[in-house]
Design a protein around this motif. Structure first.
Motif, PDB file in Angstrom:
ATOM      1  N   LYS A   1       0.833  -1.210   0.000  1.00  0.00           N
ATOM      2  CA  LYS A   1       0.000   0.000   0.000  1.00  0.00           C
ATOM      3  C   LYS A   1       0.867   1.259   0.000  1.00  0.00           C
ATOM      4  N   ASP A   2       1.938   1.239   0.788  1.00  0.00           N
ATOM      5  CA  ASP A   2       2.841   2.389   0.839  1.00  0.00           C
ATOM      6  C   ASP A   2       3.488   2.606  -0.525  1.00  0.00           C
TER       7      ASP A   2
ATOM      8  N   ILE B   1       3.861   5.727  -5.726  1.00  0.00           N
ATOM      9  CA  ILE B   1       3.691   5.774  -7.180  1.00  0.00           C
ATOM     10  C   ILE B   1       2.620   6.789  -7.545  1.00  0.00           C
ATOM     11  N   THR B   2       1.531   6.798  -6.806  1.00  0.00           N
ATOM     12  CA  THR B   2       0.446   7.753  -7.071  1.00  0.00           C
ATOM     13  C   THR B   2       0.946   9.182  -6.906  1.00  0.00           C
ATOM     14  N   ARG B   3       1.736   9.446  -5.864  1.00  0.00           N
ATOM     15  CA  ARG B   3       2.300  10.785  -5.664  1.00  0.00           C
ATOM     16  C   ARG B   3       3.191  11.178  -6.842  1.00  0.00           C
TER      17      ARG B   3
ATOM     18  N   LEU C   1       4.160  14.403 -11.866  1.00  0.00           N
ATOM     19  CA  LEU C   1       4.490  14.473 -13.285  1.00  0.00           C
ATOM     20  C   LEU C   1       3.361  15.095 -14.097  1.00  0.00           C
ATOM     21  N   ALA C   2       2.170  14.980 -13.637  1.00  0.00           N
ATOM     22  CA  ALA C   2       1.028  15.477 -14.406  1.00  0.00           C
ATOM     23  C   ALA C   2       0.872  16.975 -14.338  1.00  0.00           C
TER      24      ALA C   2
END
Length: 91
Positions: A77-78, A83-85, A90-91
């Motif tokens: 989960k961490d 990865i989500t951060r 980048l977006a």
């Protein structure tokens, strides 16, 4: 026709007939390749195969449960949060 000629003709006829009939008889070499009763007894039965299928199904369930446990682990989960951060940065 003498008795000797008749006898030779009869021998030729019997030899030809026996040769013709013996073509359908298995030889020792043919029989050597066949399975013995002991070998046939060692073959798996339908019940053995069903038992193996049941065991494999059980292993599949166990593996899926273990995978789900691993995915629920805090480390995974961490990692997903990091990865989500990164994707958001980048977006």
């Amino acid at each position: 026709m003498t008795n000797e000629e008749l006898f030779n003709d009869l021998k030729q006829f019997i030899d030809a007939r026996l040769s013709q009939e013996m073509t359908h008889v298995a030889t020792k070499e043919d029989l050597a390749g066949l399975a013995t009763k002991e070998e046939l007894a060692r073959l798996a039965t339908k019940d053995d195969i069903k038992g193996l299928n049941t065991r494999i199904d059980g292993l599949e369930t166990t593996m899926n449960e273990r995978f789900d446990e691993m995915m629920d682990a805090e480390i995974v989960k961490d990692h997903e949060r990091r990865i989500t951060r990164l994707e958001h940065k980048l977006a």
